[in-house]
Design an enzyme around this catalytic site. Structure first.
Site, PDB file in Angstrom:
ATOM      1  N   ASP A  84       1.299 -50.170  54.235  1.00  0.00           N
ATOM      2  CA  ASP A  84       1.366 -48.738  53.941  1.00  0.00           C
ATOM      3  C   ASP A  84       1.754 -47.932  55.183  1.00  0.00           C
ATOM      4  O   ASP A  84       1.361 -48.256  56.293  1.00  0.00           O
ATOM      5  CB  ASP A  84      -0.015 -48.268  53.469  1.00  0.00           C
ATOM      6  CG  ASP A  84       0.058 -47.402  52.222  1.00  0.00           C
ATOM      7  OD1 ASP A  84       1.035 -47.522  51.470  1.00  0.00           O
ATOM      8  OD2 ASP A  84      -0.884 -46.609  52.007  1.00  0.00           O
TER       9      ASP A  84
ATOM     10  N   GLN B 131      21.438 -48.425  42.145  1.00  0.00           N
ATOM     11  CA  GLN B 131      20.014 -48.090  42.039  1.00  0.00           C
ATOM     12  C   GLN B 131      19.157 -49.304  41.720  1.00  0.00           C
ATOM     13  O   GLN B 131      17.924 -49.248  41.820  1.00  0.00           O
ATOM     14  CB  GLN B 131      19.789 -47.053  40.914  1.00  0.00           C
ATOM     15  CG  GLN B 131      20.725 -45.868  40.990  1.00  0.00           C
ATOM     16  CD  GLN B 131      20.564 -45.077  42.267  1.00  0.00           C
ATOM     17  OE1 GLN B 131      19.456 -44.652  42.588  1.00  0.00           O
ATOM     18  NE2 GLN B 131      21.644 -44.889  43.003  1.00  0.00           N
TER      19      GLN B 131
ATOM     20  N   VAL C  54       9.999 -40.630  45.001  1.00  0.00           N
ATOM     21  CA  VAL C  54      10.564 -39.897  43.861  1.00  0.00           C
ATOM     22  C   VAL C  54       9.593 -39.973  42.674  1.00  0.00           C
ATOM     23  O   VAL C  54       8.985 -41.017  42.425  1.00  0.00           O
ATOM     24  CB  VAL C  54      11.926 -40.508  43.476  1.00  0.00           C
ATOM     25  CG1 VAL C  54      12.595 -39.674  42.391  1.00  0.00           C
ATOM     26  CG2 VAL C  54      12.833 -40.612  44.700  1.00  0.00           C
TER      27      VAL C  54
ATOM     28  N   ARG D 193      -3.906 -49.936  51.980  1.00  0.00           N
ATOM     29  CA  ARG D 193      -3.035 -50.976  51.445  1.00  0.00           C
ATOM     30  C   ARG D 193      -2.175 -51.574  52.561  1.00  0.00           C
ATOM     31  O   ARG D 193      -1.656 -50.830  53.405  1.00  0.00           O
ATOM     32  CB  ARG D 193      -2.140 -50.324  50.395  1.00  0.00           C
ATOM     33  CG  ARG D 193      -1.607 -51.220  49.348  1.00  0.00           C
ATOM     34  CD  ARG D 193      -0.947 -50.439  48.237  1.00  0.00           C
ATOM     35  NE  ARG D 193       0.257 -49.755  48.682  1.00  0.00           N
ATOM     36  CZ  ARG D 193       1.021 -49.015  47.885  1.00  0.00           C
ATOM     37  NH1 ARG D 193       0.684 -48.854  46.621  1.00  0.00           N
ATOM     38  NH2 ARG D 193       2.096 -48.431  48.345  1.00  0.00           N
TER      39      ARG D 193
ATOM     40  N   TYR E  15       9.834 -54.968  51.625  1.00  0.00           N
ATOM     41  CA  TYR E  15      10.630 -53.961  50.905  1.00  0.00           C
ATOM     42  C   TYR E  15      11.390 -53.067  51.880  1.00  0.00           C
ATOM     43  O   TYR E  15      12.597 -52.830  51.727  1.00  0.00           O
ATOM     44  CB  TYR E  15       9.709 -53.120  50.005  1.00  0.00           C
ATOM     45  CG  TYR E  15      10.412 -51.980  49.317  1.00  0.00           C
ATOM     46  CD1 TYR E  15      11.236 -52.215  48.221  1.00  0.00           C
ATOM     47  CD2 TYR E  15      10.280 -50.666  49.763  1.00  0.00           C
ATOM     48  CE1 TYR E  15      11.902 -51.174  47.587  1.00  0.00           C
ATOM     49  CE2 TYR E  15      10.932 -49.620  49.132  1.00  0.00           C
ATOM     50  CZ  TYR E  15      11.743 -49.884  48.044  1.00  0.00           C
ATOM     51  OH  TYR E  15      12.389 -48.845  47.427  1.00  0.00           O
TER      52      TYR E  15
HETATM   53  C1  UD1 Z   1       7.343 -46.381  49.259  1.00  0.00           C
HETATM   54  C2  UD1 Z   1       8.381 -45.556  49.996  1.00  0.00           C
HETATM   55  C3  UD1 Z   1       9.297 -44.876  49.026  1.00  0.00           C
HETATM   56  C4  UD1 Z   1       9.846 -45.893  48.044  1.00  0.00           C
HETATM   57  C5  UD1 Z   1       8.699 -46.546  47.317  1.00  0.00           C
HETATM   58  C6  UD1 Z   1       9.148 -47.573  46.314  1.00  0.00           C
HETATM   59  C7  UD1 Z   1       7.193 -44.905  52.039  1.00  0.00           C
HETATM   60  C8  UD1 Z   1       6.700 -43.777  52.874  1.00  0.00           C
HETATM   61  N1  UD1 Z   1       7.723 -44.567  50.854  1.00  0.00           N
HETATM   62  O1  UD1 Z   1       6.495 -45.540  48.630  1.00  0.00           O
HETATM   63  O2  UD1 Z   1      10.384 -44.260  49.700  1.00  0.00           O
HETATM   64  O3  UD1 Z   1      10.703 -45.286  47.156  1.00  0.00           O
HETATM   65  O4  UD1 Z   1       7.921 -47.214  48.278  1.00  0.00           O
HETATM   66  O5  UD1 Z   1       8.087 -47.858  45.475  1.00  0.00           O
HETATM   67  O6  UD1 Z   1       7.144 -46.041  52.426  1.00  0.00           O
HETATM   68  N2  UD1 Z   1      -1.776 -45.263  46.378  1.00  0.00           N
HETATM   69  C9  UD1 Z   1      -3.095 -45.047  46.056  1.00  0.00           C
HETATM   70  N3  UD1 Z   1      -3.535 -45.443  44.825  1.00  0.00           N
HETATM   71  C10 UD1 Z   1      -2.721 -46.041  43.911  1.00  0.00           C
HETATM   72  C11 UD1 Z   1      -1.359 -46.250  44.260  1.00  0.00           C
HETATM   73  C12 UD1 Z   1      -0.914 -45.851  45.507  1.00  0.00           C
HETATM   74  O7  UD1 Z   1      -3.878 -44.542  46.863  1.00  0.00           O
HETATM   75  O8  UD1 Z   1      -3.179 -46.357  42.812  1.00  0.00           O
HETATM   76  C13 UD1 Z   1      -1.305 -44.808  47.691  1.00  0.00           C
HETATM   77  C14 UD1 Z   1      -0.570 -45.857  48.491  1.00  0.00           C
HETATM   78  O9  UD1 Z   1      -1.439 -46.655  49.230  1.00  0.00           O
HETATM   79  C15 UD1 Z   1       0.325 -44.966  49.369  1.00  0.00           C
HETATM   80  C16 UD1 Z   1       0.629 -43.763  48.463  1.00  0.00           C
HETATM   81  O10 UD1 Z   1      -0.351 -43.774  47.445  1.00  0.00           O
HETATM   82  O11 UD1 Z   1      -0.366 -44.540  50.501  1.00  0.00           O
HETATM   83  C17 UD1 Z   1       1.982 -43.835  47.799  1.00  0.00           C
HETATM   84  O12 UD1 Z   1       2.136 -45.128  47.224  1.00  0.00           O
HETATM   85  P1  UD1 Z   1       3.361 -45.498  46.270  1.00  0.00           P
HETATM   86  O13 UD1 Z   1       3.501 -44.501  45.196  1.00  0.00           O
HETATM   87  O14 UD1 Z   1       3.214 -46.932  45.899  1.00  0.00           O
HETATM   88  O15 UD1 Z   1       4.630 -45.281  47.196  1.00  0.00           O
HETATM   89  P2  UD1 Z   1       4.920 -45.678  48.740  1.00  0.00           P
HETATM   90  O16 UD1 Z   1       4.508 -47.067  49.013  1.00  0.00           O
HETATM   91  O17 UD1 Z   1       4.503 -44.570  49.641  1.00  0.00           O
END
Ligand code: UD1
Length: 324
Positions: A282, A84, A182, A279, A152
């Site tokens: 994304d 992990q 998760v 972002r 990543y």
């Molecule tokens: C990605 C992976 C996920 C992985 C993770 C590790 C994808 C689809 N998923 O998650 O499997 O475990 O990375 O960290 O690629 N956001 C906001 N505001 C914020 C923070 C985030 O709008 O303050 C948005 C991001 O732009 C994104 C979504 O929320 O669109 C999720 O972001 P985040 O929680 O960072 O995870 P992913 O990048 O989707």
């Protein structure tokens, strides 16, 4: 009783695996460099396992798996390795691909070499839904071509491919589980790179507006951590899955706008988010097909999104929430 090594066991998901293994009565060793994990997570996992009737304590090796000697010491005498340890962030990998590569690829290769030489029964790797990238087809099936959009995502793909190679080249039994966003208790909201659910819950509790990157219409298969843990523990022992890549998720899809509304509903707040530019790196939409996990692992989600979100908010708030 089996001996399990949880790399990154002081992290969010790792500590939940440690807790579940202790509850089952397995022997648990943790290796962690405490870069994002904490001793507090391990203490909380051990305390939760005790409360559930367990008596064991995980042993702990502090060290960096990018050092082969650390990986070798950690894997020695283990039956199973649940790998992990990672720097788990898309934006952090965009900002700093080198340290991310070291944690996500160099360390993984060392763990594989150590596991091969120690003759472990199986190594399970924490893969990521990010490898699917911008492939528009939903839900994402494991046989779709990978299209990594960030360092990543590429690093997690390379990790999976290294596992499959070690299975074919050295007959090391490996399985990659692909995680989908998760969330749950012990996810740390303190970094700008933290998972969005932890950040949104923290913002609502603090009474501050969250930032939404883009229009908030992007969707994710947000997976409560108990589901992930169940999938990984099944993947560690299921027969006939060596070399496989398996999604572990819920097959659901929630937009960021829906997520923020649900957090506000649970906490009774009424804050207007700040919308910023999308972002870099994304993915727009993410939703898992889980047929393969069902077929090969007998896996089905055990905690639905709404229930998981409520548990997560209650943990962060430190109190039960009224049912509204
Ligand atoms: C990605 C992976 C996920 C992985 C993770 C590790 C994808 C689809 N998923 O998650 O499997 O475990 O990375 O960290 O690629 N956001 C906001 N505001 C914020 C923070 C985030 O709008 O303050 C948005 C991001 O732009 C994104 C979504 O929320 O669109 C999720 O972001 P985040 O929680 O960072 O995870 P992913 O990048 O989707």
């Amino acid at each position: 009783m089996a001996r399990y090594l949880v790399t990154g066991g002081a992290g969010f998901i790792g500590s939940h695996l440690v807790e579940a293994l202790l509850v089952r009565g397995d022997d648990v060793r943790v290796v962690d460099n405490l870069s994002t994990g904490t001793r507090a997570n391990l203490a909380a996992a051990t305390a939760a396992a005790r409360a559930a009737g367990a008596s064991g304590t995980p042993s702990f090796i502090g060290g960096d798996l990018a050092d082969l000697a650390v990986a070798t010491a950690a894997v020695a005498d283990m039956d199973y390795v649940l790998h992990q340890a990672a720097i788990p962030s898309v934006p952090r990998s965009v900002a700093d691909p080198v340290s991310s590569n070291r944690a996500n690829i160099d360390a993984t290769l060392n763990v594989l070499v150590a596991a091969r030489d120690a003759g472990v029964k199986r190594l399970v790797f924490a893969g990521s839904s990010s490898v699917y990238g911008d492939n528009a087809e939903l839900p994402k099936r494991e046989d779709m071509p990978a299209r990594p959009l960030s360092p990543y995502a590429l690093q997690k793909l390379v990790g999976e491919q290294y596992l499959a190679l070690f299975t074919s080249l050295y007959a090391l039994d490996t399985v990659s589980t692909r995680y989908f966003n998760v969330f749950g208790p012990r996810q740390d909201p303190s970094s700008p790179y933290s998972g969005v659910i932890s950040l949104f819950v923290r913002a609502a509790l603090d009474g501050t507006a969250p930032t939404i990157h883009g229009d908030g219409g992007q969707t994710r298969d947000f997976t409560y951590v108990a589901n992930t843990v169940d999938g990984v523990l099944r993947a560690a022992v299921a027969p006939g899955v060596a070399g496989e890549v398996i999604n572990v998720a819920t097959n659901g899809r929630v937009s960021l706008n829906q997520l923020w509304n649900e957090v506000q509903r649970l906490l009774g707040t009424s804050l207007t988010p700040v919308y910023g530019p999308p972002r870099a790196g994304d993915v727009r939409d993410s939703q898992a097909a889980i047929d393969k996990a069902s077929r090969l692992l007998g896996y089905q989600p055990i905690v639905a999104f709404d229930d998981g979100l409520r548990r997560t908010v209650e943990w962060a708030a430190g109190r039960p929430l009224p049912h509204v």
